[in-house]
Design an enzyme around this catalytic site. Structure first.
Site: not given
Ligand code: NAD
Length: 286
Positions: A54, A98, A121
């Site tokens: 990422k 994450q 997200d």
């Protein structure tokens, strides 16, 4: 007839180029690049790889990335302090934590601390609520990647029967709501579903996100189905999906391989969401 095999890398490449071009134009005008903060806790090898990918992808398209790495023993309070700091940081447009986090931290409390306007997200309850009410802003990247595949392959969703295997908040549930919004009839299966095959055999669009290698075999798929394999499993040093690609692909009309299918799209959609956050934060106040 053999299925069309989705080249996720090529689609992701096209999206990245679009993001890069828009980022360059806007950053030149505004004198600031979009910024994404990525928080990694612990040393889980898969998470370390995902974060590395990422961060690299951000740099390639001109998005500034800040990586924050803490050991698995980090206290929840320290993580909350980090997130509160990033929420206030004017140079940061998106914040990504994450997952999974170590159990002692309490994933929900961390995700809920992220400013919904920076929640690229889409895991904050306010963004999840937007999805539920048909007014989504940020949506998780993998479900967005799945929709991108359907759209790029001209798959008509309206009126179709979509069957999703897996009901996680990361993949299964958001995908179900996106498909409902597009007027599909949606069945969601999980590990307690009895007679899984009877459901998957009905699917015009079959999305599998269970994390179980080879779960879906040829006899579980309808002729001509669109098959999206989200699973990423390491088996004998190789990455494989949840769908037995060799037996299912001759029966499907469209199929995503693993690797090289949905995975690259997840990263590309994250870049797109970060750019969207940047654009929204810089939009003139009405
Ligand atoms: P998860 O473990 O949170 O959820 C798995 C889901 O599958 C659960 O709802 C569970 O009930 C269901 N399930 C498990 N076994 C089943 C069975 N035998 N029959 C029916 N349902 C079953 O996982 P997740 O985070 O949603 O990820 C699922 C898979 O997708 C994993 O392999 C993960 O690595 C992969 N993944 C890929 C991407 C990507 O970018 N391609 C992104 C996220 C997750």
């Amino acid at each position: 007839m053999a299925a069309q095999v989705v080249d996720g890398k090529a689609i992701a490449g096209a999206i990245r180029r679009e993001v890069q071009a828009e980022t360059q134009t806007l950053a030149a005008k505004r004198g600031r690049r979009p910024g994404l903060a990525v928080i990694l806790v612990g040393e889980d090898p898969a998470s370390v790889t995902y974060v590395r990918n990422k961060v690299k992808a951000c740099e390639e398209v001109g998005i500034k990335s800040v990586q924050i790495h803490r050991p698995a023993t980090v206290a929840r309070e320290e993580l909350l302090d980090i997130i509160h700091g990033l929420n206030k940081d004017e140079t940061i447009d998106g914040i990504l934590v994450q997952l999974p986090l170590p159990l002692h931290i309490g994933e929900r409390s961390i995700l809920e601390a992220v400013d919904p306007a920076k929640d690229v997200d889409g895991f904050h309850p306010s963004n999840l609520g937007g999805l539920l009410t048909g007014n989504p802003f940020f949506v998780a990247s993998t479900p967005l990647g799945i929709m991108e595949v359907l759209d790029r392959f001209g798959v008509v969703v309206e009126g179709k029967h979509a069957v999703i295997v897996g009901w996680s908040t990361i993949v299964g549930k958001p995908t179900a709501f996106l498909l409902l919004e597009r007027r599909a009839t949606v069945t969601v299966c999980q590990e307690w579903t009895r007679t899984l095959a009877q459901h998957t055999q009905q699917a015009d669009i079959l999305i599998v996100a269970a994390g179980k290698p080879g779960l879906v075999r040829e006899d579980m798929v309808k002729e001509g189905a669109v098959v999206i394999d989200v699973g990423i499993n390491r088996v004998e040093g190789r990455l494989v999906g949840d769908v037995d690609f060799a037996s299912v692909s001759p029966k499907a009309s469209v199929i995503t391989p693993v690797p090289g299918g949905v995975g690259p799209l997840t990263v590309a959609m994250l870049l797109k969401s970060t750019l969207m956050a940047y654009k929204a934060r810089n939009a003139p106040k009405k």
